[in-house]
Design a protein around this motif. Structure first.
Motif, PDB file in Angstrom:
ATOM      1  N   LEU A 294     -11.693  -0.140  -3.480  1.00 43.07           N
ATOM      2  CA  LEU A 294     -10.589  -0.478  -4.370  1.00 43.07           C
ATOM      3  C   LEU A 294     -10.808   0.262  -5.687  1.00 43.07           C
ATOM      4  O   LEU A 294     -11.768  -0.007  -6.410  1.00 43.07           O
ATOM      5  N   ASN A 295      -9.942   1.212  -5.954  1.00 42.71           N
ATOM      6  CA  ASN A 295     -10.074   2.053  -7.149  1.00 42.71           C
ATOM      7  C   ASN A 295     -11.485   2.635  -7.259  1.00 42.71           C
ATOM      8  O   ASN A 295     -12.098   2.624  -8.328  1.00 42.71           O
ATOM      9  N   GLY A 296     -11.987   3.091  -6.113  1.00 42.36           N
ATOM     10  CA  GLY A 296     -13.279   3.786  -6.085  1.00 42.36           C
ATOM     11  C   GLY A 296     -14.484   2.871  -5.914  1.00 42.36           C
ATOM     12  O   GLY A 296     -15.591   3.360  -5.680  1.00 42.36           O
ATOM     13  N   GLN A 297     -14.289   1.561  -6.030  1.00 43.64           N
ATOM     14  CA  GLN A 297     -15.415   0.628  -5.898  1.00 43.64           C
ATOM     15  C   GLN A 297     -15.443   0.035  -4.492  1.00 43.64           C
ATOM     16  O   GLN A 297     -14.402  -0.412  -3.986  1.00 43.64           O
ATOM     17  N   SER A 298     -16.626  -0.001  -3.898  1.00 44.85           N
ATOM     18  CA  SER A 298     -16.748  -0.608  -2.573  1.00 44.85           C
ATOM     19  C   SER A 298     -16.625  -2.134  -2.689  1.00 44.85           C
ATOM     20  O   SER A 298     -17.242  -2.744  -3.567  1.00 44.85           O
ATOM     21  N   VAL A 299     -15.806  -2.722  -1.832  1.00 44.66           N
ATOM     22  CA  VAL A 299     -15.593  -4.175  -1.844  1.00 44.66           C
ATOM     23  C   VAL A 299     -15.816  -4.691  -0.435  1.00 44.66           C
ATOM     24  O   VAL A 299     -15.312  -4.118   0.533  1.00 44.66           O
ATOM     25  N   LYS A 300     -16.588  -5.785  -0.330  1.00 45.92           N
ATOM     26  CA  LYS A 300     -16.742  -6.486   0.951  1.00 45.92           C
ATOM     27  C   LYS A 300     -16.159  -7.866   0.760  1.00 45.92           C
ATOM     28  O   LYS A 300     -16.506  -8.554  -0.213  1.00 45.92           O
ATOM     29  N   THR A 301     -15.287  -8.278   1.661  1.00 41.05           N
ATOM     30  CA  THR A 301     -14.646  -9.575   1.435  1.00 41.05           C
ATOM     31  C   THR A 301     -14.185 -10.192   2.741  1.00 41.05           C
ATOM     32  O   THR A 301     -13.995  -9.501   3.738  1.00 41.05           O
TER      33      THR A 301
ATOM     34  N   LEU B 238      -4.584  -9.257  -1.057  1.00 40.86           N
ATOM     35  CA  LEU B 238      -5.977  -8.803  -1.128  1.00 40.86           C
ATOM     36  C   LEU B 238      -6.260  -8.129  -2.469  1.00 40.86           C
ATOM     37  O   LEU B 238      -7.239  -8.446  -3.140  1.00 40.86           O
ATOM     38  N   VAL B 239      -5.398  -7.183  -2.882  1.00 45.49           N
ATOM     39  CA  VAL B 239      -5.690  -6.459  -4.132  1.00 45.49           C
ATOM     40  C   VAL B 239      -5.533  -7.381  -5.336  1.00 45.49           C
ATOM     41  O   VAL B 239      -6.309  -7.284  -6.291  1.00 45.49           O
ATOM     42  N   ARG B 240      -4.557  -8.284  -5.297  1.00 46.36           N
ATOM     43  CA  ARG B 240      -4.399  -9.216  -6.419  1.00 46.36           C
ATOM     44  C   ARG B 240      -5.594 -10.175  -6.504  1.00 46.36           C
ATOM     45  O   ARG B 240      -6.048 -10.509  -7.596  1.00 46.36           O
ATOM     46  N   ALA B 241      -6.125 -10.556  -5.352  1.00 48.50           N
ATOM     47  CA  ALA B 241      -7.301 -11.435  -5.352  1.00 48.50           C
ATOM     48  C   ALA B 241      -8.512 -10.735  -5.970  1.00 48.50           C
ATOM     49  O   ALA B 241      -9.476 -11.391  -6.372  1.00 48.50           O
ATOM     50  N   HIS B 242      -8.453  -9.410  -6.035  1.00 50.89           N
ATOM     51  CA  HIS B 242      -9.554  -8.660  -6.652  1.00 50.89           C
ATOM     52  C   HIS B 242      -9.144  -8.098  -8.012  1.00 50.89           C
ATOM     53  O   HIS B 242      -9.643  -7.055  -8.443  1.00 50.89           O
TER      54      HIS B 242
ATOM     55  N   CYS C 126      12.007  -3.369  -2.646  1.00 46.60           N
ATOM     56  CA  CYS C 126      12.036  -3.159  -4.101  1.00 46.60           C
ATOM     57  C   CYS C 126      10.997  -2.178  -4.629  1.00 46.60           C
ATOM     58  O   CYS C 126      11.155  -1.661  -5.732  1.00 46.60           O
ATOM     59  N   GLY C 127       9.919  -1.956  -3.906  1.00 44.98           N
ATOM     60  CA  GLY C 127       8.903  -0.996  -4.357  1.00 44.98           C
ATOM     61  C   GLY C 127       7.908  -1.548  -5.361  1.00 44.98           C
ATOM     62  O   GLY C 127       6.979  -0.851  -5.773  1.00 44.98           O
ATOM     63  N   LEU C 128       8.066  -2.792  -5.771  1.00 44.40           N
ATOM     64  CA  LEU C 128       7.190  -3.340  -6.814  1.00 44.40           C
ATOM     65  C   LEU C 128       5.731  -3.456  -6.385  1.00 44.40           C
ATOM     66  O   LEU C 128       4.829  -3.482  -7.214  1.00 44.40           O
ATOM     67  N   CYS C 129       5.523  -3.564  -5.083  1.00 45.02           N
ATOM     68  CA  CYS C 129       4.176  -3.819  -4.564  1.00 45.02           C
ATOM     69  C   CYS C 129       3.456  -2.529  -4.135  1.00 45.02           C
ATOM     70  O   CYS C 129       2.448  -2.599  -3.441  1.00 45.02           O
ATOM     71  N   THR C 130       3.965  -1.365  -4.587  1.00 46.78           N
ATOM     72  CA  THR C 130       3.427  -0.084  -4.120  1.00 46.78           C
ATOM     73  C   THR C 130       1.973   0.131  -4.543  1.00 46.78           C
ATOM     74  O   THR C 130       1.620  -0.033  -5.716  1.00 46.78           O
ATOM     75  N   VAL C 131       1.137   0.465  -3.585  1.00 44.28           N
ATOM     76  CA  VAL C 131      -0.240   0.916  -3.848  1.00 44.28           C
ATOM     77  C   VAL C 131      -0.424   2.205  -3.033  1.00 44.28           C
ATOM     78  O   VAL C 131       0.442   2.569  -2.244  1.00 44.28           O
ATOM     79  N   TRP C 132      -1.527   2.879  -3.235  1.00 43.77           N
ATOM     80  CA  TRP C 132      -1.831   4.041  -2.396  1.00 43.77           C
ATOM     81  C   TRP C 132      -2.899   3.659  -1.379  1.00 43.77           C
ATOM     82  O   TRP C 132      -3.870   2.961  -1.712  1.00 43.77           O
TER      83      TRP C 132
ATOM     84  N   HIS D  61      -9.485   3.871   1.332  1.00 40.18           N
ATOM     85  CA  HIS D  61      -9.456   3.892  -0.127  1.00 40.18           C
ATOM     86  C   HIS D  61      -8.088   3.402  -0.593  1.00 40.18           C
ATOM     87  O   HIS D  61      -7.065   4.008  -0.261  1.00 40.18           O
ATOM     88  N   ILE D  62      -8.094   2.319  -1.342  1.00 44.63           N
ATOM     89  CA  ILE D  62      -6.861   1.754  -1.893  1.00 44.63           C
ATOM     90  C   ILE D  62      -6.859   2.005  -3.401  1.00 44.63           C
ATOM     91  O   ILE D  62      -7.862   1.754  -4.079  1.00 44.63           O
ATOM     92  N   THR D  63      -5.746   2.499  -3.894  1.00 46.08           N
ATOM     93  CA  THR D  63      -5.627   2.769  -5.334  1.00 46.08           C
ATOM     94  C   THR D  63      -4.452   1.977  -5.890  1.00 46.08           C
ATOM     95  O   THR D  63      -3.381   1.929  -5.287  1.00 46.08           O
ATOM     96  N   THR D  64      -4.694   1.358  -7.033  1.00 46.67           N
ATOM     97  CA  THR D  64      -3.619   0.661  -7.752  1.00 46.67           C
ATOM     98  C   THR D  64      -3.521   1.286  -9.143  1.00 46.67           C
ATOM     99  O   THR D  64      -4.334   2.138  -9.525  1.00 46.67           O
ATOM    100  N   LEU D  65      -2.555   0.805  -9.897  1.00 46.48           N
ATOM    101  CA  LEU D  65      -2.375   1.345 -11.247  1.00 46.48           C
ATOM    102  C   LEU D  65      -3.631   1.198 -12.103  1.00 46.48           C
ATOM    103  O   LEU D  65      -3.899   2.032 -12.969  1.00 46.48           O
ATOM    104  N   GLU D  66      -4.405   0.142 -11.826  1.00 44.15           N
ATOM    105  CA  GLU D  66      -5.643  -0.076 -12.599  1.00 44.15           C
ATOM    106  C   GLU D  66      -6.598   1.103 -12.447  1.00 44.15           C
ATOM    107  O   GLU D  66      -7.436   1.338 -13.316  1.00 44.15           O
ATOM    108  N   GLY D  67      -6.471   1.837 -11.345  1.00 46.28           N
ATOM    109  CA  GLY D  67      -7.351   2.987 -11.124  1.00 46.28           C
ATOM    110  C   GLY D  67      -6.781   4.294 -11.640  1.00 46.28           C
ATOM    111  O   GLY D  67      -7.388   5.352 -11.466  1.00 46.28           O
TER     112      GLY D  67
END
Ligand code: FES
Ligand code: FES
Length: 152
Positions: free
Chosen positions: A7-14, A25-29, A43-49, A69-75
Motif C-alpha cells: 500500500l503506497n510502497g509499504q508492505s502490509v499483512k492483514t 481494505l485501504v480505508r482500514a489502513h 462515480c469514480g470517487l473510489c478510484t485507486v491504482w 501494489h495499490i496506490t492511493t492519493l496518499e502515495g
C-alpha cells in the motif's frame, strides 16, 4: 484469510473476509482519500491504482490485492498537490469530495497517454462525476496541467 500487499510502497499483512472490498481494505489502513460514493461503479470517487492502473475499489474484492501494489492519493502527495493548485486556479474544486478520485485518474492518464486529444481526455475521465462544478473548469485545469512544462 490473510493477505499481503503493498500500500503506497509499504508492505502490509492483514486479515480480510472473503467479501471485503478493496475500498474498505485501504480505508482500514488509513487511506481516507478513497471515498465511498455510489458503490455501483458510476462515480469514480473510489478510484485507486492497482499495479499502476486505475480501478474502482468499490467493485474489486480485497483478496485481489494479494501480492499487488495499490496506490492511493496518499502515495502521490506531491503530484496531487500540484494538480490541485490547477484545479483551484480554475475554480473547479468546491466541496472537493470528487477530487481524490478525479486526481487519481488525471495522474494515471498523464502516465498512460502521450499528448492526448480533447476527445481522449474526455473519454478517459468520463467515469468521474462531480455534482458541484460542472466539467469545464476541470477540463481547463487538466489542459493547463498537462501543458505546464511548455509554459515555464
Ligand atoms: S463508489 Fe466506486 S464508483 Fe462510485
Ligand atoms: S467539487 Fe463537489 S462533487 Fe466535485
Amino acid at each position: 484469510m490473510e493477505i499481503q500487499f503493498f500500500l503506497n510502497g509499504q508492505s502490509v499483512k492483514t486479515e480480510i473476509q472473503a467479501d471485503t472490498l478493496l475500498l474498505d481494505l485501504v480505508r482500514a489502513h488509513g487511506c481516507y482519500s478513497v471515498k465511498r460514493g455510489c458503490e455501483t461503479t458510476n462515480c469514480g470517487l473510489c478510484t485507486v491504482w492497482m499495479e499502476g492502473k486505475p480501478v474502482l475499489s468499490c467493485s474489486v474484492l480485497a483478496a485481489r490485492a494479494a501480492g499487488q501494489h495499490i496506490t492511493t492519493l496518499e502515495g502521490l502527495q506531491k503530484e496531487a498537490e500540484e494538480f490541485g493548485r490547477f484545479l483551484a486556479g480554475e475554480g473547479a474544486e468546491q466541496c472537493g469530495f470528487c477530487s481524490p478520485g478525479f486526481i487519481m485518474n488525471v495522474l494515471a492518464m498523464e502516465r498512460e497517454l502521450v499528448d492526448p486529444s480533447e476527445a481522449e481526455i474526455r473519454e478517459y475521465l468520463e467515469g468521474n462525476l462531480c455534482r458541484c462544478t460542472g466539467y469545464m473548469g476541470q477540463l481547463r485545469a487538466v489542459h493547463k496541467y498537462l501543458h505546464r512544462k511548455e509554459t515555464r
